[in-house]
Write a protein that holds these residues in place. Structure first.
Motif, PDB file in Angstrom:
ATOM      1  N   UNK A  66       6.921   4.572  -6.746  1.00  0.00           N
ATOM      2  CA  UNK A  66       5.712   5.125  -7.356  1.00  0.00           C
ATOM      3  C   UNK A  66       6.021   5.789  -8.698  1.00  0.00           C
ATOM      4  N   UNK A  67       7.295   5.733  -9.118  1.00  0.00           N
ATOM      5  CA  UNK A  67       7.662   6.326 -10.403  1.00  0.00           C
ATOM      6  C   UNK A  67       7.880   7.828 -10.327  1.00  0.00           C
ATOM      7  N   UNK A  68       8.396   8.309  -9.200  1.00  0.00           N
ATOM      8  CA  UNK A  68       8.639   9.745  -9.034  1.00  0.00           C
ATOM      9  C   UNK A  68      10.097   9.998  -8.633  1.00  0.00           C
ATOM     10  N   UNK A 108       0.856  -1.192   0.000  1.00  0.00           N
ATOM     11  CA  UNK A 108       0.000   0.000   0.000  1.00  0.00           C
ATOM     12  C   UNK A 108       0.894   1.245   0.000  1.00  0.00           C
ATOM     13  N   UNK A 109       1.452   1.555  -1.180  1.00  0.00           N
ATOM     14  CA  UNK A 109       2.470   2.602  -1.259  1.00  0.00           C
ATOM     15  C   UNK A 109       1.910   3.988  -0.962  1.00  0.00           C
ATOM     16  N   UNK A 110       0.652   4.227  -1.349  1.00  0.00           N
ATOM     17  CA  UNK A 110       0.043   5.524  -1.090  1.00  0.00           C
ATOM     18  C   UNK A 110      -0.030   5.799   0.411  1.00  0.00           C
ATOM     19  N   UNK A 132       0.873  11.597 -11.917  1.00  0.00           N
ATOM     20  CA  UNK A 132       0.254  11.261 -10.628  1.00  0.00           C
ATOM     21  C   UNK A 132       1.126  11.654  -9.434  1.00  0.00           C
ATOM     22  N   UNK A 133       2.421  11.908  -9.689  1.00  0.00           N
ATOM     23  CA  UNK A 133       3.319  12.241  -8.579  1.00  0.00           C
ATOM     24  C   UNK A 133       2.882  13.499  -7.843  1.00  0.00           C
ATOM     25  N   UNK A 134       2.249  14.415  -8.576  1.00  0.00           N
ATOM     26  CA  UNK A 134       1.859  15.680  -7.948  1.00  0.00           C
ATOM     27  C   UNK A 134       0.769  15.497  -6.899  1.00  0.00           C
TER      28      UNK A 134
END
Lengths: 322, 127
Positions: free
Chosen positions: A272-274, A240-242, A317-319
């Motif tokens: 998360x690719x950021x 659950x990375x968020x 989505x990183x923002x």
């Protein structure tokens, strides 16, 4: 006849020890109301096996199905004819329970009892220089009769005078512990000792149990960054990375110098690719004074972030992530 | 651009599995255990340098003290660095809760010792 003589000698020695102890155990703690945790299970001890018996009592009292015999191979040290405190504290982890050592004040024993939790204590029935160590489980007290109630040795229910209990506990180094289920906190209001115990538990625990443990800590002590970091890491390990990112970020809001939270948040951002966000987080973080394992992790994360940031853009989505 | 259903499906599976591959390599990387946040510098440094020594020491002492060889591995494996150091340091002398009964010989010795110290008797001194 011999038994009688032994009894008398033991009495004499006890009287002497009481005499010597007169100065250390004055002013018992008896206040409040009568309490007894009558539901607490009982495992009569075999020879020298009070450690396994006492630990089985508190563990099964907290709902972990285990017997004294099963614990014996994990606790008993034949040459010492007993069990060691370090292993008493380490063993509950294997049964999905957190072991919490208590501070050396009598009031904390009572507080845990009143919260419905039996307390494992170390007694010394000998003298400081001639110790006879014994583990017992405190399950109640009665201020009217001036007694503590124990599950001890081969006695299912032993009443012990407050004074005698206190002397034996004092000579035993005033050592006591309780076991907690994941999701429980003790009556003791000490985030530091709880979080240390929870961190010890984390390694052996299933991530879901670790999450419940740190979640309870966050609710009990909302201002503790380490509680948030622990819950974040459990969330991370559950995928659950968020949620992990939110907890790490909240920990950093409470304490911007919390390098562990910073490292873990950066790693989560990478996942998360950021990579740019990750790199920003670690910019200018000083590693000189940081402990070795954390320092290595930090350098590692920083290198990965820089490498990836050179070739990959942060996704849209990183923002949205804190 | 229109994709057929099976293509969408395949694309979905592929992207999920790629994402998972990324997760697996990342998960082993750089998340630190919470214990790294609550131990002190000294403990951490000791841990890094001496953990292996302490582990070997505890293993050896346990075997010497009669712990069943099959159980030794299991018992050592569950201990963290701090616990290993504590055990390695004083497994022989740390309190070991056992029976609690005051042994007869012990009691006699204690009484004799007290009498000796208070000067009532004089049996331990060399003449």
């Amino acid at each position: 006849m011999a038994g009688h003589a032994a009894h008398r000698t033991a009495c004499l020695a006890l009287a002497l020890s009481l005499l010597l102890a007169g100065c250390v155990a004055r002013g018992p703690v008896m206040s409040g109301k009568r309490t007894e945790l009558v539901e607490t299970p009982f495992f009569p001890q075999k020879k020298f096996q009070c450690g396994p018996a006492a630990l089985a009592t508190v563990l099964s009292g907290s709902g972990a199905p285990v017997t004294a015999d099963e614990l014996s191979s994990l606790l008993y040290v034949p040459a010492r004819r007993g069990s060691l405190q370090v292993e008493m504290l380490a063993t509950p982890r294997s049964f999905a329970r957190i072991a919490l050592p208590l501070p050396r004040t009598p009031g904390t024993l009572i507080a845990e009892l009143e919260a419905g939790r039996p307390v494992l204590v170390l007694h010394n029935y000998g003298l400081p220089f001639w110790p006879r160590w014994h583990y017992a489980v405190l399950i109640g007290y009665d201020p009217g009769k001036d007694v503590f109630v124990l599950r001890s040795g081969s006695k299912r229910r032993q009443e012990m005078r407050t004074r005698r209990f206190m002397i034996a506990w004092h000579y035993g180094g005033r050592w006591a512990m309780v076991v907690l289920r994941p999701g429980e906190t003790a009556a003791l209001d000490d985030p530091k000792s709880f979080l240390e115990a929870a961190a010890d538990f984390e390694r052996a625990a299933k991530p879901a149990d670790a999450r419940a443990t740190f979640d309870a800590a966050v609710h009990r002590w909302p201002q503790e960054p380490v509680a948030l970091v622990g819950r974040g890491t459990a969330a991370y390990r559950l995928g659950d990375l968020g949620a992990a990112a939110r907890d790490y970020a909240a920990a950093l809001l409470l304490d911007t110098t919390q390098v562990g939270a910073r490292n873990n948040l950066a790693q989560t951002m990478l996942d998360l690719g950021c990579p740019h966000r990750a790199r920003q987080l670690l910019e200018g973080v000083e590693v000189a004074g940081v402990d070795a394992p954390l320092r290595e992790a930090l350098n590692d994360t920083r290198r990965t972030a820089e490498t990836r940031a050179a070739s990959i853009q942060d996704s849209e989505s990183c923002r949205a992530i804190p | 651009m229109k994709l057929s259903l099976w293509r969408k499906c395949a694309l979905g599976v592929l992207s999920v599995s790629l994402f998972n591959m990324g997760m697996m390599s990342a998960a082993s990387a750089a998340i630190v255990d919470t214990s790294a946040l609550v131990t002190t510098d000294r403990e951490a440094d000791l841990g890094a340098i001496h953990a292996q020594l302490a582990r070997a020491e505890v293993r050896a002492q346990m075997e010497q003290m009669g712990v069943d060889a099959a159980a030794v591995e299991q018992r050592v494996a569950r201990l963290n660095d701090r616990e290993l150091h504590q055990l390695a340091a004083d497994m022989r002398n740390a309190p070991a809760g056992g029976d609690g009964a005051l042994a007869l010989i012990g009691a006699v010795f204690v009484v004799l010792l007290i009498l000796e110290l208070t000067g009532v008797i004089d049996i331990f001194k060399k003449r």
